[in-house]
Scaffold this active site. Sequence first.
Site, mmCIF file in Angstrom:
data_model
loop_
_atom_site.group_PDB
_atom_site.id
_atom_site.type_symbol
_atom_site.label_atom_id
_atom_site.label_comp_id
_atom_site.label_asym_id
_atom_site.label_seq_id
_atom_site.Cartn_x
_atom_site.Cartn_y
_atom_site.Cartn_z
ATOM 1 N N ASP A 31 92.382 -0.168 90.463
ATOM 2 C CA ASP A 31 92.527 -0.843 91.095
ATOM 3 C C ASP A 31 94.771 -0.993 90.571
ATOM 4 O O ASP A 31 94.963 -0.023 89.754
ATOM 5 C CB ASP A 31 92.200 -1.788 89.716
ATOM 6 C CG ASP A 31 92.681 -3.111 89.825
ATOM 7 O OD1 ASP A 31 93.436 -4.020 91.241
ATOM 8 O OD2 ASP A 31 92.833 -3.736 88.848
ATOM 9 N N GLY A 32 95.413 -1.809 90.771
ATOM 10 C CA GLY A 32 96.693 -1.930 91.037
ATOM 11 C C GLY A 32 97.854 -1.362 92.100
ATOM 12 O O GLY A 32 98.914 -1.879 91.604
ATOM 13 N N SER A 69 85.489 -5.081 97.664
ATOM 14 C CA SER A 69 84.877 -5.731 97.063
ATOM 15 C C SER A 69 84.370 -6.583 97.879
ATOM 16 O O SER A 69 85.351 -7.371 98.918
ATOM 17 C CB SER A 69 84.827 -6.750 95.440
ATOM 18 O OG SER A 69 85.837 -7.837 95.675
ATOM 19 N N ASN A 98 86.872 -9.391 98.233
ATOM 20 C CA ASN A 98 87.958 -8.794 98.264
ATOM 21 C C ASN A 98 88.076 -9.654 99.929
ATOM 22 O O ASN A 98 89.845 -9.617 100.580
ATOM 23 C CB ASN A 98 88.095 -7.611 98.332
ATOM 24 C CG ASN A 98 89.250 -7.095 96.916
ATOM 25 O OD1 ASN A 98 88.599 -6.017 96.935
ATOM 26 N ND2 ASN A 98 89.262 -7.528 96.463
ATOM 27 N N ARG A 132 87.722 -6.086 82.989
ATOM 28 C CA ARG A 132 86.231 -6.379 83.550
ATOM 29 C C ARG A 132 85.917 -5.203 84.611
ATOM 30 O O ARG A 132 86.965 -4.034 85.551
ATOM 31 C CB ARG A 132 87.363 -7.560 83.800
ATOM 32 C CG ARG A 132 88.197 -7.384 85.447
ATOM 33 C CD ARG A 132 88.563 -7.974 85.615
ATOM 34 N NE ARG A 132 89.634 -8.474 86.709
ATOM 35 C CZ ARG A 132 90.784 -9.080 86.296
ATOM 36 N NH1 ARG A 132 91.309 -10.074 85.320
ATOM 37 N NH2 ARG A 132 91.725 -9.334 87.237
ATOM 38 N N SER A 182 83.811 -7.045 87.673
ATOM 39 C CA SER A 182 85.009 -6.867 88.736
ATOM 40 C C SER A 182 83.690 -7.294 89.621
ATOM 41 O O SER A 182 83.523 -6.550 91.046
ATOM 42 C CB SER A 182 86.385 -6.613 89.512
ATOM 43 O OG SER A 182 87.472 -7.150 88.589
HETATM 44 C C1 IPE Z 1 88.670 -4.528 92.117
HETATM 45 O O1 IPE Z 1 89.699 -4.706 92.107
HETATM 46 C C2 IPE Z 1 88.214 -4.176 93.175
HETATM 47 C C3 IPE Z 1 88.611 -2.907 94.209
HETATM 48 C C4 IPE Z 1 89.144 -1.916 93.361
HETATM 49 C C5 IPE Z 1 88.228 -2.517 95.158
HETATM 50 P P1 IPE Z 1 89.758 -6.626 92.559
HETATM 51 O O2 IPE Z 1 91.726 -6.231 92.181
HETATM 52 O O3 IPE Z 1 89.920 -6.863 93.768
HETATM 53 O O4 IPE Z 1 89.498 -7.387 91.285
HETATM 54 P P2 IPE Z 1 89.855 -8.616 90.079
HETATM 55 O O5 IPE Z 1 89.664 -9.616 91.271
HETATM 56 O O6 IPE Z 1 91.060 -8.554 89.893
HETATM 57 O O7 IPE Z 1 88.555 -8.517 89.120
HETATM 58 C C1 IPE Z 2 93.178 -2.719 94.225
HETATM 59 O O1 IPE Z 2 94.248 -3.021 94.243
HETATM 60 C C2 IPE Z 2 92.905 -2.295 95.848
HETATM 61 C C3 IPE Z 2 91.430 -3.168 96.312
HETATM 62 C C4 IPE Z 2 91.050 -4.517 95.274
HETATM 63 C C5 IPE Z 2 91.493 -3.225 97.472
HETATM 64 P P1 IPE Z 2 94.822 -4.470 94.261
HETATM 65 O O2 IPE Z 2 95.019 -5.011 95.597
HETATM 66 O O3 IPE Z 2 93.645 -5.017 93.448
HETATM 67 O O4 IPE Z 2 96.284 -4.934 93.308
HETATM 68 P P2 IPE Z 2 96.706 -5.409 92.382
HETATM 69 O O5 IPE Z 2 95.244 -5.378 90.979
HETATM 70 O O6 IPE Z 2 97.099 -6.940 92.505
HETATM 71 O O7 IPE Z 2 97.637 -5.031 91.766
HETATM 72 MG MG MG Z 3 93.868 -6.186 91.757
#
Ligand code: IPE
Ligand code: IPE
Ligand code: MG
Length: 249
Positions: A22-23, A67, A70, A196, A198
């Site tokens: 994540d991030g 996810s 997503n 979390r 998720s």
């Molecule tokens: C969780 O990250 C899913 C993946 C890393 C693929 P998200 O960024 O979608 O999670 P939330 O919505 O912040 O909990």
């Molecule tokens: C994780 O990074 C990748 C996926 C969930 C596909 P994010 O796209 O959720 O990045 P942030 O959490 O918004 O920074």
């Molecule tokens: Mg994220």
Amino acid sequence: MESIKEKINPDHLPQHVAIIMDGNGRWAKSRGKERTFGHKHAIQAVRNAVNACNEINIPYLTLYTFSSENWNRPDEEVNTLMSLISETLLLEAEEIFSKGLRMHIIGDIEKLPQLVQDQMNQLVEITKNNDRGNLILALSYGSQKEILGAVKQIGNKLKNGEITEDDINEELFENHLYTKDFPPVDLLIRTSGEVRISNFLLWQIAYAELQFLDILWPDFGVEDFFQCIYNYQSKERRFGKISEQLDEK
Ligand code: IPE
Ligand code: IPE
Ligand code: MG
């Protein structure tokens, strides 16, 4: 100076590591770029995790790649992610094969674009005899759906008389999850500072060690992975018992 990798005890490795990667969006935003810039830079971090795992012989690595929730992101971002997944599979297939990794997919695969499904199935097929480690991609994955799927299958078997209520136990239940061929998760890592789960592997992390890192996924390096393993090794996993019982053989 001894490196963090050298400090890892090879006899006390987690068998199954799962990562919530994540991030990416925040990483890009902090550089004044679009979110997709972060997704592109995430690929090197995936390589880092896979390589680190392979180097110290951890047999199962599950990566939360996309996810079920997503799918609710803007179309443009979903499309970019699907293209990136497809490109990456194409570019990395040889490397995955030559490392001796066996590829697996968990999730509601049928929702993915046909091209991605075909590529995935091909990679799963090509690598099915590899035995140097298992790389599991969670794609279009949601744990609650997975659990409900298991409940429905078991319900049908009850109805058909294939099983009785007494047959329903943890083992039978696990045999109806996507992860039936994998051991439970020992270590779950989440980057980005969010604390979390998720909707990831809710059943499978029942007794996992959890580590939440203040690193954004595109910055995740091999050393970060080794540090997580080293930290994991300092934990006493009691599984409900008390310390003294663990020394008894
Ligand atoms: C969780 O990250 C899913 C993946 C890393 C693929 P998200 O960024 O979608 O999670 P939330 O919505 O912040 O909990
Ligand atoms: C994780 O990074 C990748 C996926 C969930 C596909 P994010 O796209 O959720 O990045 P942030 O959490 O918004 O920074
Ligand atoms: Mg994220």
